[in-house]
Enzyme design. Structure first.
Site, PDB file in Angstrom:
ATOM      1  N   ASP A 163       0.857  -1.179   0.000  1.00 45.60           N
ATOM      2  CA  ASP A 163       0.000   0.000   0.000  1.00 45.60           C
ATOM      3  C   ASP A 163       0.901   1.240   0.000  1.00 45.60           C
ATOM      4  O   ASP A 163       1.427   1.628   1.043  1.00 45.60           O
ATOM      5  CB  ASP A 163      -0.912   0.024   1.234  1.00 45.60           C
ATOM      6  CG  ASP A 163      -1.771   1.303   1.252  1.00 45.60           C
ATOM      7  OD1 ASP A 163      -2.649   1.420   2.120  1.00 45.60           O
ATOM      8  OD2 ASP A 163      -1.533   2.178   0.407  1.00 45.60           O
TER       9      ASP A 163
ATOM     10  N   ASP B  27      -6.222   5.593   4.087  1.00 46.30           N
ATOM     11  CA  ASP B  27      -4.785   5.706   4.325  1.00 46.30           C
ATOM     12  C   ASP B  27      -4.380   5.200   5.699  1.00 46.30           C
ATOM     13  O   ASP B  27      -3.708   5.908   6.466  1.00 46.30           O
ATOM     14  CB  ASP B  27      -4.341   7.164   4.144  1.00 46.30           C
ATOM     15  CG  ASP B  27      -4.263   7.521   2.656  1.00 46.30           C
ATOM     16  OD1 ASP B  27      -4.811   6.751   1.863  1.00 46.30           O
ATOM     17  OD2 ASP B  27      -3.645   8.532   2.303  1.00 46.30           O
TER      18      ASP B  27
ATOM     19  N   HIS C 294      -5.574  11.926  13.317  1.00 45.88           N
ATOM     20  CA  HIS C 294      -6.562  11.791  12.235  1.00 45.88           C
ATOM     21  C   HIS C 294      -7.740  10.904  12.619  1.00 45.88           C
ATOM     22  O   HIS C 294      -8.776  10.945  11.954  1.00 45.88           O
ATOM     23  CB  HIS C 294      -5.916  11.194  10.983  1.00 45.88           C
ATOM     24  CG  HIS C 294      -4.843  12.051  10.403  1.00 45.88           C
ATOM     25  ND1 HIS C 294      -5.044  13.339   9.973  1.00 45.88           N
ATOM     26  CD2 HIS C 294      -3.524  11.795  10.214  1.00 45.88           C
ATOM     27  CE1 HIS C 294      -3.912  13.833   9.518  1.00 45.88           C
ATOM     28  NE2 HIS C 294      -2.973  12.932   9.657  1.00 45.88           N
TER      29      HIS C 294
ATOM     30  N   ASP D  89       2.332  18.935  13.549  1.00 48.69           N
ATOM     31  CA  ASP D  89       2.457  17.932  12.485  1.00 48.69           C
ATOM     32  C   ASP D  89       2.067  18.603  11.155  1.00 48.69           C
ATOM     33  O   ASP D  89       1.285  19.555  11.148  1.00 48.69           O
ATOM     34  CB  ASP D  89       1.470  16.785  12.790  1.00 48.69           C
ATOM     35  CG  ASP D  89       1.597  15.623  11.813  1.00 48.69           C
ATOM     36  OD1 ASP D  89       2.125  14.580  12.208  1.00 48.69           O
ATOM     37  OD2 ASP D  89       1.173  15.801  10.649  1.00 48.69           O
TER      38      ASP D  89
ATOM     39  N   HIS E 218       0.284  17.522   8.829  1.00 41.72           N
ATOM     40  CA  HIS E 218      -1.061  17.169   8.340  1.00 41.72           C
ATOM     41  C   HIS E 218      -2.110  17.761   9.281  1.00 41.72           C
ATOM     42  O   HIS E 218      -1.855  17.925  10.476  1.00 41.72           O
ATOM     43  CB  HIS E 218      -1.249  15.650   8.306  1.00 41.72           C
ATOM     44  CG  HIS E 218      -0.324  14.958   7.365  1.00 41.72           C
ATOM     45  ND1 HIS E 218       0.896  14.450   7.765  1.00 41.72           N
ATOM     46  CD2 HIS E 218      -0.421  14.696   6.037  1.00 41.72           C
ATOM     47  CE1 HIS E 218       1.500  13.890   6.724  1.00 41.72           C
ATOM     48  NE2 HIS E 218       0.744  14.039   5.663  1.00 41.72           N
TER      49      HIS E 218
ATOM     50  N   ASP F  72       6.880  15.525  10.691  1.00 43.37           N
ATOM     51  CA  ASP F  72       6.891  15.520   9.223  1.00 43.37           C
ATOM     52  C   ASP F  72       6.842  16.952   8.698  1.00 43.37           C
ATOM     53  O   ASP F  72       6.857  17.167   7.493  1.00 43.37           O
ATOM     54  CB  ASP F  72       5.734  14.682   8.658  1.00 43.37           C
ATOM     55  CG  ASP F  72       4.429  14.897   9.415  1.00 43.37           C
ATOM     56  OD1 ASP F  72       3.515  14.063   9.269  1.00 43.37           O
ATOM     57  OD2 ASP F  72       4.321  15.898  10.156  1.00 43.37           O
TER      58      ASP F  72
ATOM     59  N   TYR G   7       8.555  11.011   8.988  1.00 43.06           N
ATOM     60  CA  TYR G   7       8.845   9.844   8.148  1.00 43.06           C
ATOM     61  C   TYR G   7      10.233   9.864   7.548  1.00 43.06           C
ATOM     62  O   TYR G   7      10.624   8.903   6.887  1.00 43.06           O
ATOM     63  CB  TYR G   7       7.756   9.735   7.073  1.00 43.06           C
ATOM     64  CG  TYR G   7       6.392   9.733   7.723  1.00 43.06           C
ATOM     65  CD1 TYR G   7       5.604  10.885   7.789  1.00 43.06           C
ATOM     66  CD2 TYR G   7       5.935   8.604   8.394  1.00 43.06           C
ATOM     67  CE1 TYR G   7       4.402  10.896   8.453  1.00 43.06           C
ATOM     68  CE2 TYR G   7       4.719   8.607   9.072  1.00 43.06           C
ATOM     69  CZ  TYR G   7       3.955   9.754   9.104  1.00 43.06           C
ATOM     70  OH  TYR G   7       2.763   9.782   9.775  1.00 43.06           O
TER      71      TYR G   7
HETATM   72  C1  LIG Z   1       0.139  11.113  11.704  1.00 43.66           C
HETATM   73  C2  LIG Z   1       0.241  11.707  10.309  1.00 43.66           C
HETATM   74  O1  LIG Z   1      -0.378  12.991  10.280  1.00 43.66           O
HETATM   75  O2  LIG Z   1       1.592  11.947   9.970  1.00 43.66           O
HETATM   76  N1  LIG Z   1      -0.392  10.811   9.330  1.00 43.66           N
HETATM   77  C3  LIG Z   1      -0.244  11.183   7.944  1.00 43.66           C
HETATM   78  C4  LIG Z   1      -1.099  10.290   7.038  1.00 43.66           C
HETATM   79  C5  LIG Z   1      -0.866  10.623   5.560  1.00 43.66           C
HETATM   80  C6  LIG Z   1      -1.760   9.814   4.647  1.00 43.66           C
HETATM   81  N2  LIG Z   1      -1.577  10.166   3.273  1.00 43.66           N
HETATM   82 ZN   LIG Z   2       1.571  14.058   9.694  1.00 43.92          ZN
END
Ligand SMILES: CC(O)(O)NCCCCN
Ligand SMILES: [Zn+2]
Length: 663
Positions: free
Chosen positions: A20, A92, A135, A172, A174, A265, A305
């Site tokens: 994935d 995701d 999320h 973060d 996101h 990230d 990441y």
């Molecule tokens: C915890 C997080 O915010 O880093 N997850 C990011 C998920 C991205 C999916 N495309």
């Molecule tokens: Zn994130």
């Protein structure tokens, strides 16, 4: 009090079992590289290790539905095919036979951290967990998240400790939509998030992630979104949003507890964020939050990441939680055009809810929330695009500088008959000053007598400054008969020792006659005096109608002006002068000392008059790194002050890019 560290290798024992592309970056090594970096750097030994635990059903049900919890409970017994099937209903995210166990440990770790902080066992702490949480929603897993660790922690803190107001800062890259949905109608939880957005073209592509989602019903105003509509954001962009959006609102909100959705990230090198902020930025972001809520801060890992920048960012965060000096951030050139637009939109969307944003400008003419990026790219944007390529292409950045702790935290130079506050190290002059310097001081300082003890004081002062510059001492407190005379002396003593001195003058002063134009000194004076006509690039008078006793006006000047200026100027020494009769409130004074520690590796020299020695105790406490007490209920700043500050900023932003909040 210490810093808690929660980590349990059990949470590394799940991973993606099929192909994935969206999920392959969420690997167990994220946790191991973070923890191992803390061990290798010796930081883990300096923390108080707190064991993880599983969150109970009732704790998980603080946020999630029974149906969802019951469904997740079945996953340990599923076959690979069942797990794939089960996963399809969510976005995701992936499941694994052991992920339910790990998700309970992740949420339970956040709760352990809240317990440790709320019971006073530690001052602050960090939980290294996976799966992340921000999320996940009431009835759904999403974005690698299973249970919403931080949302559960916020509800838990309110229920168990009667916490009235919780601030959640989500750095973060996101948008933590799960947290937003959880608290958008709740005025007791202020959620702040910045996130890569690109006009809704970046995951999770939600319309409600934009700046105009301000909360709903009684929670209106308590949800703050700052969308990044371009990649390549840098340290300047992040600090501008903290100074001009988050901190004014956070201080007005006056939380009892700060929770951080600590995703890394948003750092350079990360494949998800594609931003350019360096790992040491998290030292400053953490520091800027540490004087809220009496220092009660719980950071919980979310994303991150790139294993190199993740590990570095985690270490920078922990080192600040432990109270180590901050690294200097060099060449901050102010926010980019796109960041200014986002900043201006967020400020104007919230100006009706937060009195500290009351004077924010109107939103920019260009409507940035349109979905389609403007077809024609202006010159500036083309240049930024080129900048981004260079920045993310390279994906190399310098190792964060070492942050050495001086052997002595706080030195003091006091009249012999004044007792030295606990924890401070009294300095005696190591040697007599060169006669040349003495004569220079004699004719310089206006007080008639640079008599015997005057010279002694000056030589002690010189010793203190030498030790600060040599990083043998972090900061210092100086009590003198006449601060004005002493200010000149310090100017002379430092001129050949440091490149740039930031002088913060609290209270009015007869005449400030030593302002340089060569940039070796930047003077910011906060008082009731309107010295507008004397203003220059390096002498910035901030006039508060009611003077420094007006804490609301004062804090606005600190965030809207002093901090951005300080970051851009990047001094090697901070001289904080408290003029007699300034009227500054002690809690504000301590907050100011705490915040100024972010500059010059913490080399702050506090100059006070002997007759103000009653404030020596609180000054010493702040210099020793104790968190400042929360500011009393803050009134609405006086309109003329807020207005004057905006106008002053607009006039100065030609010289000082970090003051820009309007495009
Ligand atoms: C915890 C997080 O915010 O880093 N997850 C990011 C998920 C991205 C999916 N495309
Ligand atoms: Zn994130």
């Amino acid at each position: 009090m210490g810093t808690a560290l929660l980590y349990d290798e059990e949470m590394t024992k799940y991973k993606l079992l099929w192909v994935d592309p969206a999920c392959k970056i969420e690997v167990p090594e994220r946790l191991t590289v973070s923890y191992e970096a803390l061990v290798r750097s010796g930081l883990s030994d300096r923390c108080i290790s707190v064991p993880a635990r599983e969150a109970s059903d009732s704790e998980i049900l603080l946020v999630h539905s029974e149906a969802y919890l019951e469904a997740v409970k079945k996953t340990p017994y599923m076959t690979l095919e069942d797990l794939k099937e089960f996963t399809l209903q969510f976005g995701d995210v992936y499941f694994h036979p052991n992920i339910y166990h790990c998700a309970k440990l992740a949420s339970g770790s956040a709760l352990q951290l809240v317990d440790s902080v709320m019971t006073g066992k530690v001052r602050n702490g960090i939980a290294l967990v996976r799966p992340p949480g921000h999320h996940s929603m009431h009835g759904a897993a999403n974005g690698f998240c299973v249970f919403n660790n931080v949302a559960i922690a916020a509800r838990y803190a309110k229920q168990k400790y009667g916490v009235k107001r919780v601030l959640i800062v989500d750095w973060d890259i996101h948008h933590g939509q799960g947290v937003q949905y959880c608290f958008e109608d709740d005025p007791s939880v202020l959620y702040f998030s910045w996130h890569r957005y690109e006009h809704q073209n970046f995951w999770p592509n939600l319309r409600e992630s934009d700046y105009d989602s301000v909360g709903k019903e009684s929670g209106t105003g308590f949800n703050v979104n700052v969308p990044w509509n371009k990649v390549g954001m840098e340290n300047s962009d992040y600090l501008s949003v903290f100074c001009h959006v988050l901190l004014p609102v956070a201080y007005e909100f006056c939380p009892d507890l700060v929770l951080v959705c600590a995703g890394f990230d948003s750092a350079i090198g990360d494949p998800e964020g594609e931003m350019c902020a360096t790992p040491d930025i998290f030292a400053h972001l953490t520091h800027l939050l540490m004087n809220l809520a009496g220092g009660k801060l719980c950071a919980v890992l979310e994303g991150g990441y790139n294993l190199t920048s993740l590990a570095q960012s985690v270490c920078q965060t922990v080192q600040t939680l432990l109270g180590d000096p901050l690294p200097q951030l060099a060449n901050l050139r102010g926010p980019c055009k796109s960041a200014i637009e986002s900043l201006q939109c967020a400020r104007s969307a919230h100006r009706r809810y937060w009195s500290f944003l009351k004077h924010a400008a109107d939103p920019p003419m260009t409507d940035i929330s349109t979905k389609h990026i403007k077809s024609t790219m202006e010159e500036e944007e083309k240049r930024e695009m080129a900048e981004e390529e260079r920045c993310t292409e390279g994906k190399v950045w310098p190792e964060p500088p070492e942050r050495l702790c001086p052997p002595v935290c706080s030195g003091s130079v006091l009249p012999d008959d004044v007792a030295c506050p606990d924890g401070l190290k009294r300095l005696s002059s190591s040697k007599d000053l060169e006669p040349l310097l003495v004569s220079k001081l004699k004719n310089r300082s206006r007080t008639a007598a640079v008599d015997g003890d005057g010279v002694t004081t000056f030589s002690r002062l010189y010793t203190l400054i030498e030790k600060l510059v040599a990083n043998e001492i972090r900061n210092g407190l100086v009590l003198v008969p006449d601060v004005t005379a002493a200010m000149c002396v310090v100017q002379d003593l430092t001129s050949d020792l440091v490149k740039r001195v930031l002088v913060v003058c609290v209270g009015k002063e007869k005449e400030l006659d030593y302002v340089t134009t060569d940039g070796k000194v930047l003077v910011v004076q906060i008082s009731s005096e309107d010295n507008e006509e004397q203003r220059s690039k390096y002498y910035i008078p901030v006039c508060l109608k009611k003077g420094c006793s007006d804490t609301s006006g004062f804090i606005q000047a600190v965030f809207g002006l002093l901090l951005p200026l300080g970051y851009e100027y990047n001094p090697d020494l901070v001289l904080l002068v408290r003029m007699p009769g300034s009227g500054v409130v002690d809690s504000m004074w301590q907050q100011l000392i705490g915040l100024l520690q972010g500059f010059a590796k913490g080399h702050t020299l506090v100059l006070m008059q002997v007759n103000e020695k009653a404030s020596m105790g609180s000054t010493a406490s702040a210099l020793l790194g104790h968190p400042a007490p929360p500011l009393q209920e803050l009134q609405t700043p006086f309109p003329e002050d807020g207005d004057a500050l905006e106008r002053l900023r607009e006039r100065l932003q030609a010289d000082w890019k970090m003051l820009q909040t309007t495009s």
